[in-house]
Write a protein that holds these residues in place. Sequence first.
Motif, PDB file in Angstrom:
ATOM      1  N   HIS A 103      53.553  23.317  21.803  1.00  0.00           N
ATOM      2  CA  HIS A 103      54.946  23.657  22.110  1.00  0.00           C
ATOM      3  C   HIS A 103      55.975  23.134  21.122  1.00  0.00           C
ATOM      4  O   HIS A 103      57.100  23.602  21.095  1.00  0.00           O
ATOM      5  CB  HIS A 103      55.318  23.135  23.496  1.00  0.00           C
ATOM      6  CG  HIS A 103      54.566  23.797  24.598  1.00  0.00           C
ATOM      7  ND1 HIS A 103      54.574  25.159  24.789  1.00  0.00           N
ATOM      8  CD2 HIS A 103      53.748  23.285  25.550  1.00  0.00           C
ATOM      9  CE1 HIS A 103      53.816  25.464  25.825  1.00  0.00           C
ATOM     10  NE2 HIS A 103      53.289  24.350  26.302  1.00  0.00           N
ATOM     11  N   PHE A 104      55.631  22.117  20.357  1.00  0.00           N
ATOM     12  CA  PHE A 104      56.681  21.480  19.565  1.00  0.00           C
ATOM     13  C   PHE A 104      56.415  21.513  18.072  1.00  0.00           C
ATOM     14  O   PHE A 104      57.030  20.797  17.312  1.00  0.00           O
ATOM     15  CB  PHE A 104      56.894  20.035  20.033  1.00  0.00           C
ATOM     16  CG  PHE A 104      57.333  19.942  21.464  1.00  0.00           C
ATOM     17  CD1 PHE A 104      58.637  20.253  21.817  1.00  0.00           C
ATOM     18  CD2 PHE A 104      56.438  19.579  22.453  1.00  0.00           C
ATOM     19  CE1 PHE A 104      59.053  20.185  23.144  1.00  0.00           C
ATOM     20  CE2 PHE A 104      56.845  19.509  23.784  1.00  0.00           C
ATOM     21  CZ  PHE A 104      58.143  19.812  24.127  1.00  0.00           C
ATOM     22  N   SER A 105      55.432  22.339  17.678  1.00  0.00           N
ATOM     23  CA  SER A 105      55.120  22.408  16.264  1.00  0.00           C
ATOM     24  C   SER A 105      55.473  23.795  15.726  1.00  0.00           C
ATOM     25  O   SER A 105      54.648  24.694  15.703  1.00  0.00           O
ATOM     26  CB  SER A 105      53.624  22.113  16.054  1.00  0.00           C
ATOM     27  OG  SER A 105      53.343  22.106  14.681  1.00  0.00           O
ATOM     28  N   PRO A 106      56.749  23.967  15.309  1.00  0.00           N
ATOM     29  CA  PRO A 106      57.212  25.290  14.875  1.00  0.00           C
ATOM     30  C   PRO A 106      56.531  25.761  13.595  1.00  0.00           C
ATOM     31  O   PRO A 106      56.366  26.963  13.396  1.00  0.00           O
ATOM     32  CB  PRO A 106      58.714  25.088  14.661  1.00  0.00           C
ATOM     33  CG  PRO A 106      58.882  23.620  14.418  1.00  0.00           C
ATOM     34  CD  PRO A 106      57.805  22.946  15.213  1.00  0.00           C
ATOM     35  N   VAL A 107      56.173  24.837  12.724  1.00  0.00           N
ATOM     36  CA  VAL A 107      55.436  25.165  11.494  1.00  0.00           C
ATOM     37  C   VAL A 107      54.343  24.118  11.328  1.00  0.00           C
ATOM     38  O   VAL A 107      54.468  23.004  11.849  1.00  0.00           O
ATOM     39  CB  VAL A 107      56.352  25.183  10.237  1.00  0.00           C
ATOM     40  CG1 VAL A 107      57.351  26.335  10.292  1.00  0.00           C
ATOM     41  CG2 VAL A 107      57.087  23.869  10.071  1.00  0.00           C
ATOM     42  N   ASP A 147      61.108  23.928   4.261  1.00  0.00           N
ATOM     43  CA  ASP A 147      62.119  24.962   4.523  1.00  0.00           C
ATOM     44  C   ASP A 147      62.719  24.780   5.909  1.00  0.00           C
ATOM     45  O   ASP A 147      63.922  24.968   6.114  1.00  0.00           O
ATOM     46  CB  ASP A 147      61.499  26.362   4.407  1.00  0.00           C
ATOM     47  CG  ASP A 147      61.116  26.698   2.971  1.00  0.00           C
ATOM     48  OD1 ASP A 147      61.637  26.022   2.047  1.00  0.00           O
ATOM     49  OD2 ASP A 147      60.300  27.614   2.759  1.00  0.00           O
ATOM     50  N   TYR A 148      61.870  24.440   6.850  1.00  0.00           N
ATOM     51  CA  TYR A 148      62.332  24.249   8.231  1.00  0.00           C
ATOM     52  C   TYR A 148      63.380  23.139   8.292  1.00  0.00           C
ATOM     53  O   TYR A 148      64.431  23.286   8.920  1.00  0.00           O
ATOM     54  CB  TYR A 148      61.142  23.910   9.130  1.00  0.00           C
ATOM     55  CG  TYR A 148      61.506  23.682  10.578  1.00  0.00           C
ATOM     56  CD1 TYR A 148      61.504  24.729  11.495  1.00  0.00           C
ATOM     57  CD2 TYR A 148      61.862  22.399  11.025  1.00  0.00           C
ATOM     58  CE1 TYR A 148      61.835  24.516  12.824  1.00  0.00           C
ATOM     59  CE2 TYR A 148      62.207  22.178  12.351  1.00  0.00           C
ATOM     60  CZ  TYR A 148      62.188  23.235  13.245  1.00  0.00           C
ATOM     61  OH  TYR A 148      62.528  23.010  14.555  1.00  0.00           O
ATOM     62  N   ILE A 149      63.101  22.042   7.599  1.00  0.00           N
ATOM     63  CA  ILE A 149      64.045  20.920   7.608  1.00  0.00           C
ATOM     64  C   ILE A 149      65.351  21.325   6.922  1.00  0.00           C
ATOM     65  O   ILE A 149      66.450  21.101   7.429  1.00  0.00           O
ATOM     66  CB  ILE A 149      63.439  19.683   6.908  1.00  0.00           C
ATOM     67  CG1 ILE A 149      62.195  19.200   7.664  1.00  0.00           C
ATOM     68  CG2 ILE A 149      64.466  18.561   6.800  1.00  0.00           C
ATOM     69  CD1 ILE A 149      61.380  18.150   6.919  1.00  0.00           C
TER      70      ILE A 149
END
Length: 331
Positions: free
Chosen positions: A92-96, A144-146
């Motif tokens: 649930h908490f690992s978008p990438v 990129d996410y950060i």
Amino acid sequence: MNYPVAPVLPWQQELRHVLRRPEQLAEYLELPLALFSAAAAEEFELRLTRHFAGLMAKGDPDDPLLKQVLASPMELAPSPGYSAEPLAESEHFSPVPGLVHKYHGRVLLLPSSQCAINCRYCFRRHFPYREHQLSRSQWQPALDYIRADGSISEVILSGGDPLSLADKQLAWLSETLAELPQLKRLRVHSRLPVVLPQRVDEDLLGWLNDRRFQTSLVLHINHPNELSAELTAACERLRQNGVRLFNQAVLLKGVNNSAATLAQLSEELFAEHIQPYYLHQLDRVRGAAHFRIADTEAKALYRELRSLLPGYMVPLLTQEIPGEAAKTPLI
Ligand SMILES: *Cc1c(COP(=O)(O)O)cnc(C)c1O
Ligand code: SF4
């Protein structure tokens, strides 16, 4: 056999020589092999450094450090309510890949699946790390996410144990992160300095001492016996290099579930300029039920602890509730 007290090797070699066979540890500690369960070690490998073994008392099956690594038959007892991944992180908490984003302003990066020690109570003992082991180019989505989320101001290298990775790679990662202007803080969560103090060498200090970040290291020490002279010296070097030191511990039955032990731990940490930070109520991970004390008992213990210490030496007793905005105080 005198295996664990043989000459100290560079940390990379020590990692290759961790104790993994119950027979080795039983023989060194002069304990019956029957204490160990082959089936439990099959499910989650026995693993510890020679340094950590050297801090244990021989002939004591109840040694508080041994308990943390002993592949015990109790791990196989049925434990309803305990699951493989109690915190649902990977789902649930690992978008990438390689990144966990649960709380405002800070993300975890998981650069390494390895640990120098397998703590039997670890809530990530069943974590599907293989999906998360990344090469440099594979870090791009995480970076990129950060970059895309200006609210993130702190990156936490967590694990596994991030310091099991080579400094060359860690230096690359920290250099790359330092190019993201929004990041103010770099934090490392590691047990390696505790179980292998020579990990704190010039190469590590080289990249950790990056003035572009406010840097901190959160150690994981559960019992005063883990505070060796070698660790103390390593902490001093870290501090001299501008690294702030914190400690988190896990409340563990048979290891530190006494107010006197926890008070002593806080006093000794403080004397080494390590700030007691969190005391975690155990997450319900399969195989660790025998370590958990009831919430009521934990609260009573914590009240007693607070009566023994100045407020600034009392870690925050928390539990992890998936979906909450932060770790949740038990009281
Ligand atoms: C514990 C944790 C953090 C850090 O929380 P702090 O309260 O800042 O120490 C960040 N992300 C995740 C997923 C965590 O479990
Ligand atoms: S992640 Fe930390 S608690 Fe878990 S096994 Fe590794 S060192 Fe131990």
